[in-house]
Design an enzyme around this catalytic site. Sequence first.
Site, PDB file in Angstrom:
ATOM      1  N   ARG A   1     -70.371 -23.173 -51.243  1.00 41.97           N
ATOM      2  CA  ARG A   1     -70.974 -23.397 -52.439  1.00 41.97           C
ATOM      3  C   ARG A   1     -72.254 -22.635 -52.628  1.00 41.97           C
ATOM      4  NH1 ARG A   1     -74.928 -23.723 -50.069  1.00 41.97           N
ATOM      5  NH2 ARG A   1     -76.028 -24.786 -51.535  1.00 41.97           N
ATOM      6  N   GLY A   2     -72.871 -22.980 -53.532  1.00 39.73           N
ATOM      7  CA  GLY A   2     -74.272 -22.186 -54.202  1.00 39.73           C
ATOM      8  C   GLY A   2     -73.529 -21.125 -55.318  1.00 39.73           C
ATOM      9  N   ALA A   3     -74.270 -21.138 -56.313  1.00 39.52           N
ATOM     10  CA  ALA A   3     -73.814 -20.317 -57.455  1.00 39.52           C
ATOM     11  C   ALA A   3     -73.368 -18.881 -57.179  1.00 39.52           C
ATOM     12  CB  ALA A   3     -74.866 -20.482 -58.541  1.00 39.52           C
TER      13      ALA A   3
ATOM     14  N   ARG B   1     -65.034 -25.544 -60.196  1.00 38.31           N
ATOM     15  CA  ARG B   1     -66.160 -26.134 -60.553  1.00 38.31           C
ATOM     16  C   ARG B   1     -66.780 -25.779 -61.525  1.00 38.31           C
ATOM     17  NH1 ARG B   1     -70.244 -26.365 -55.654  1.00 38.31           N
ATOM     18  NH2 ARG B   1     -70.903 -28.350 -56.746  1.00 38.31           N
TER      19      ARG B   1
ATOM     20  N   GLN C   1     -77.588 -30.907 -48.663  1.00 37.63           N
ATOM     21  CA  GLN C   1     -77.539 -29.356 -48.624  1.00 37.63           C
ATOM     22  C   GLN C   1     -79.041 -28.795 -47.999  1.00 37.63           C
ATOM     23  OE1 GLN C   1     -76.694 -31.057 -51.377  1.00 37.63           O
ATOM     24  NE2 GLN C   1     -74.907 -29.548 -52.450  1.00 37.63           N
TER      25      GLN C   1
ATOM     26  N   ASP D   1     -78.099 -23.160 -61.127  1.00 36.44           N
ATOM     27  CA  ASP D   1     -76.620 -22.846 -61.093  1.00 36.44           C
ATOM     28  C   ASP D   1     -76.481 -22.107 -62.648  1.00 36.44           C
ATOM     29  OD1 ASP D   1     -77.004 -24.933 -59.290  1.00 36.44           O
ATOM     30  OD2 ASP D   1     -75.176 -24.188 -58.895  1.00 36.44           O
TER      31      ASP D   1
ATOM     32  N   ASN E   1     -79.916 -26.977 -62.183  1.00 32.84           N
ATOM     33  CA  ASN E   1     -79.770 -27.006 -60.550  1.00 32.84           C
ATOM     34  C   ASN E   1     -79.521 -28.145 -60.287  1.00 32.84           C
ATOM     35  OD1 ASN E   1     -80.037 -25.127 -58.322  1.00 32.84           O
ATOM     36  ND2 ASN E   1     -82.174 -26.367 -57.881  1.00 32.84           N
ATOM     37  N   LYS E   2     -79.351 -28.252 -58.674  1.00 31.49           N
ATOM     38  CA  LYS E   2     -78.971 -29.497 -58.125  1.00 31.49           C
ATOM     39  C   LYS E   2     -79.778 -30.634 -58.722  1.00 31.49           C
ATOM     40  CE  LYS E   2     -76.132 -29.887 -55.782  1.00 31.49           C
ATOM     41  NZ  LYS E   2     -74.945 -30.154 -56.200  1.00 31.49           N
TER      42      LYS E   2
HETATM   43  O1  MRU Z   1     -73.321 -28.149 -55.437  1.00 30.33           O
HETATM   44  P1  MRU Z   1     -74.039 -27.018 -54.732  1.00 30.33           P
HETATM   45  O2  MRU Z   1     -74.400 -27.245 -53.282  1.00 30.33           O
HETATM   46  O3  MRU Z   1     -73.140 -25.695 -54.937  1.00 30.33           O
HETATM   47  O4  MRU Z   1     -75.239 -26.799 -55.492  1.00 30.33           O
HETATM   48  C1  MRU Z   1     -76.185 -25.332 -55.131  1.00 30.33           C
HETATM   49  C2  MRU Z   1     -77.211 -25.460 -55.951  1.00 30.33           C
HETATM   50  O5  MRU Z   1     -77.656 -26.240 -56.792  1.00 30.33           O
HETATM   51  C3  MRU Z   1     -78.202 -24.347 -55.637  1.00 30.33           C
HETATM   52  O6  MRU Z   1     -79.553 -24.863 -55.771  1.00 30.33           O
HETATM   53  C4  MRU Z   1     -77.985 -23.263 -56.763  1.00 30.33           C
HETATM   54  O7  MRU Z   1     -76.421 -22.974 -56.658  1.00 30.33           O
HETATM   55  C5  MRU Z   1     -78.773 -21.930 -56.413  1.00 30.33           C
HETATM   56  S1  MRU Z   1     -77.941 -21.041 -54.992  1.00 30.33           S
HETATM   57  C6  MRU Z   1     -78.793 -19.559 -54.673  1.00 30.33           C
END
Ligand code: MRU
Length: 358
Positions: free
Chosen positions: A53-55, A90, A202, A243, A253-254
């Site tokens: 996960r993470g963009a 996603r 996370q 994201d 973002n999250k």
């Molecule tokens: O749902 P996730 O864990 O994929 O969400 C991740 C985030 O929101 C991160 O902050 C974002 O992707 C930045 S990653 C460098």
Amino acid sequence: MLINGASRTAIWPDPNGEGVVILDQTRLPHVVAEVLLRDLADAARAIKDMLVRGAPLIGVTAAYGVALAMRADPSDAALGRAVEVLRATRPTAVNLAWALQRIGGFLQPMPEDLRRDAAFAFAKHLADKDIACNAAIGEHGLALIRAAAEKRGGAPVRILTHCNAGWLATVDWGTATAPVYKAQAAGIPLHVFVDETRPRNQGASLTAFELGQQRVPHTLIVDNAGGHLMQHGEIDLCIAGADRIAANGDVCNKIGTYLKALAAQDNDVPFYVAAPVSTLDPALAEGRQIPIEERAQEEVTFMPGLAANGEVISVRIAPQGTPARNPGFDVTPARLVSGIITEKGVVAASREALAGLA
Ligand code: MRU
């Protein structure tokens, strides 16, 4: 970055040529487990079920997913199908569509018999590029932390971060954490406050884990504590990831990032967003056009954790039948963002500044 003292990345080609290897992030911090992705279905499942996960990492995994698909069948039809299957995993992080568009556009005009090797090479190129971008983000963010350190007169710079925008969300370094690691290497004393980041935690599971492994001083806080700490002058700056960033500088973002940005503005705490240029979506005029992932209710009504017997279990925290809403992301308006730390430098969260990066 390090796990148990050994240098790791979040994804790498299997040395025996059998596929691509990832760390199963659903099992961290309790178990460090490598998972071999052998085909398109494995890659799609790893993204959808959030083993990765993470963009930026989602984007690189998707590119490797296309390469795995090309290994099985390099036809036009298989290429189109791979891109569609991966794109549907996603919805919010634009790096996924960005990486698929890049690798799809690269392979499409190529003869089928060349696609297999070229696809793996291109996915590796995107992974290497991600590492270089994050290292550059780290250098630009380091200047901000250095300036904050001067004001602190030798006391640790106190940074608040949300979710995991660390090396586990990228291939290496992270986005929000890259400046932290660069500052640590430069000998600047700092302390990171880590939001737990309900519902998937996370922050607690991943950011706390990686900072601990890197020996960066840090403290885990519940999601609701950040505003209180800012009111009491205990945070010098916030750095979050992204994201997707709309053309006007609105940052997705999250979930929970927006509330931290509001609290930061009310308390004159700078609120920075660290993201590579691939996280910009110039096609979207404003943040409210960004598709927000709605996730399962069970992520809210249950909580995972390590039981006393060493087993990772999930426990119910709400009455049976309680309905829950679970939007995975929110949008922080550009007016609340002090600046965006990119690989090309720190820029204003404005249409004009972002247009200059394209
Ligand atoms: O749902 P996730 O864990 O994929 O969400 C991740 C985030 O929101 C991160 O902050 C974002 O992707 C930045 S990653 C460098």
